[in-house]
Write an enzyme that holds these catalytic residues in place. Structure first.
Site, short mmCIF file in Angstrom:
data_model
loop_
_atom_site.label_atom_id
_atom_site.label_comp_id
_atom_site.label_asym_id
_atom_site.label_seq_id
_atom_site.Cartn_x
_atom_site.Cartn_y
_atom_site.Cartn_z
N ASN A 37 0.80 -1.22 0.00
CA ASN A 37 0.00 0.00 0.00
C ASN A 37 0.84 1.27 0.00
OD1 ASN A 37 0.30 -1.40 2.64
ND2 ASN A 37 -0.34 0.59 3.44
N SER A 79 -11.33 -5.01 0.08
CA SER A 79 -12.11 -3.96 0.73
C SER A 79 -12.69 -3.04 -0.34
CB SER A 79 -11.19 -3.17 1.67
OG SER A 79 -11.90 -2.08 2.20
N CYS A 91 -2.46 5.15 7.80
CA CYS A 91 -2.55 4.54 9.12
C CYS A 91 -1.36 4.92 9.97
CB CYS A 91 -2.61 3.03 8.99
SG CYS A 91 -3.65 2.55 7.64
#
Ligand SMILES: *Cc1c(COP(=O)(O)O)cnc(C)c1O
Length: 393
Positions: free
Chosen positions: A150, A198, A324
């Site tokens: 990611n 997701s 995150c």
């Protein structure tokens, strides 16, 4: 001007997806587990969505389990494999570059005496699947390797890794959350036992994901309650989100080639320009073997956070590290694992392009970026502007 280059953090909802979802918030509000006509109507929509999603990855509908998103799917794959294993000693293999949804689940499992091995990536962010043969022991119950990273976008050799695991009877899970939108994924052909996805990473709604579990793979429950999802994942079925997820994936698969080509061209032009026109910039991650929409750059002598804030003032949204991890001031675990020095790791910015990105936008971004880097370096004590050189690297 507002320019969104943080599509790896989340994508905007496709308007056609919203349209498909809306009736299930209003008229078609039934509980998919109810027996009456309202329930049957919702249940039918969920079944159709399950079929669409299964078809997109060449799975069976009965192998698709709806969850609340990528994080839950990752937690479930790992914890579920541990809960059901009868081994006295339990061992899991994963990588240093996984998303926190995997890494922090591993930290939690370590507290429960599960042994975890973290594979190192190469300098270019690639995992070598051949190392697996030496790492697998009689206690190994599962290997989890992400499909695409990611932060730096590197695509991992999933088929090779899955094959080695299958030969040694070790379950193979992949976090494919970042890969779903741009990669063709055939779980049968690749030999995958479990896969996380997701919806909000492919222009679908937030709060819905899938864990694909191949028929015959044994998995313990993460969420206890009713009998939804064939008794394995309880909780009232979120029909509108499921309908939206299927619609989003259908559109993503339909438009994939066209979008990939267009985005790849814009991305490569941008990388070429930055590397040739801005000095002391480093591209993180293998140049070829990466997601078409990912650019991850370290700008020596300046702070990534400062670049991010200046770009934000100019209406450009990017990320330093991952969504995150940003917020914490620590350098990214992924960039550090490549062997990048801490100071340089702190100067890292991720640009993730999307279906709405245009060439004009990227021209504007390049110009603002060049000026920003130039301005910040003028102020940096680490950079001798007159000489054009810095005191480290
Ligand atoms: C975004 C992301 C997740 C988390 O998914 P959510 O649906 O936001 O919980 C997990 N893994 C990767 C690689 C991601 O990019």
């Amino acid at each position: 001007m507002k320019i969104y280059l943080d599509n790896s953090a989340t994508t905007p909802l496709n308007p056609h997806v919203l349209e498909a979802m809306l009736p299930f918030f209003t008229d078609k509000f039934g509980n998919a587990s109810s027996i009456h006509s309202f329930g049957r109507e919702a249940n039918r929509a969920v079944s159709e969505a399950r079929e669409i999603i299964a078809e997109c990855i060449n799975a069976r509908p009965s192998e698709i389990y709806f969850t609340s998103g990528g994080t839950e799917s990752d937690n479930w794959a790992l914890k579920g494999a541990v809960y059901v294993s009868k081994n006295k000693y339990k061992h899991i293999i994963t990588t240093q570059i996984e998303h926190p949804a995997i890494l922090n689940t591993c930290t939690e499992l370590e507290k429960q005496n599960v042994e975890i091995t973290y594979m190192n990536p190469s300098k270019e962010g690639m995992i070598n699947p051949k190392e697996l043969s030496n790492l697998i022991t009689e206690n190994t119950i599962l290997t989890s390797i992400m499909f695409a990273n990611n932060e730096i976008g590197t695509l991992q050799p999933i088929k090779e890794a899955a094959t080695i695991c299958r030969e040694q009877s070790v379950l193979f899970h992949t976090d494919a959350v970042q890969a779903m939108d741009s990669q063709k994924i055939d779980v049968k052909e690749l030999g995958i036992d479990m896969l996380s996805m997701s919806a909000h990473k492919f222009y679908g709604p937030k709060g819905i994901g899938v864990l694909f579990v191949k028929t015959g793979s044994r998995l313990g429950k993460l969420i206890n309650g009713g009998e939804q999802e064939r008794g394995l994942r309880a909780g009232t079925t979120p029909t509108p989100l499921i309908v939206g997820m299927a619609k989003a994936l259908e559109i993503s698969v339909r438009d994939r080639e066209k979008n990939n080509q267009r985005i790849l061209r814009l991305r490569n032009m941008f990388i070429d320009r930055v590397l040739s026109e801005i000095p002391y910039v480093y591209l993180n991650g293998n140049r070829e073997n990466r997601l078409p929409n990912n650019v991850n750059l370290s700008f020596a002598f300046i702070e990534g956070e400062s670049v991010l804030m200046r770009l934000d003032l100019a209406g450009i949204a990017v990320s330093s590290g991952s969504a995150c991890a940003s917020g914490s001031l620590e350098a990214s675990h992924v960039i550090l694992s490549l062997g990048v020095k801490e100071e340089l790791a702190h100067s890292t910015i991720r640009f993730s392009l999307g279906v709405d990105t245009t060439e004009q936008q990227m021209d504007y971004v390049f110009n603002v970026l060049k000026k920003t880097v130039d301005d910040l370096r003028r102020m940096s004590p680490l950079y001798d502007y007159e000489k054009g050189i810095g005191s480290y690297v």
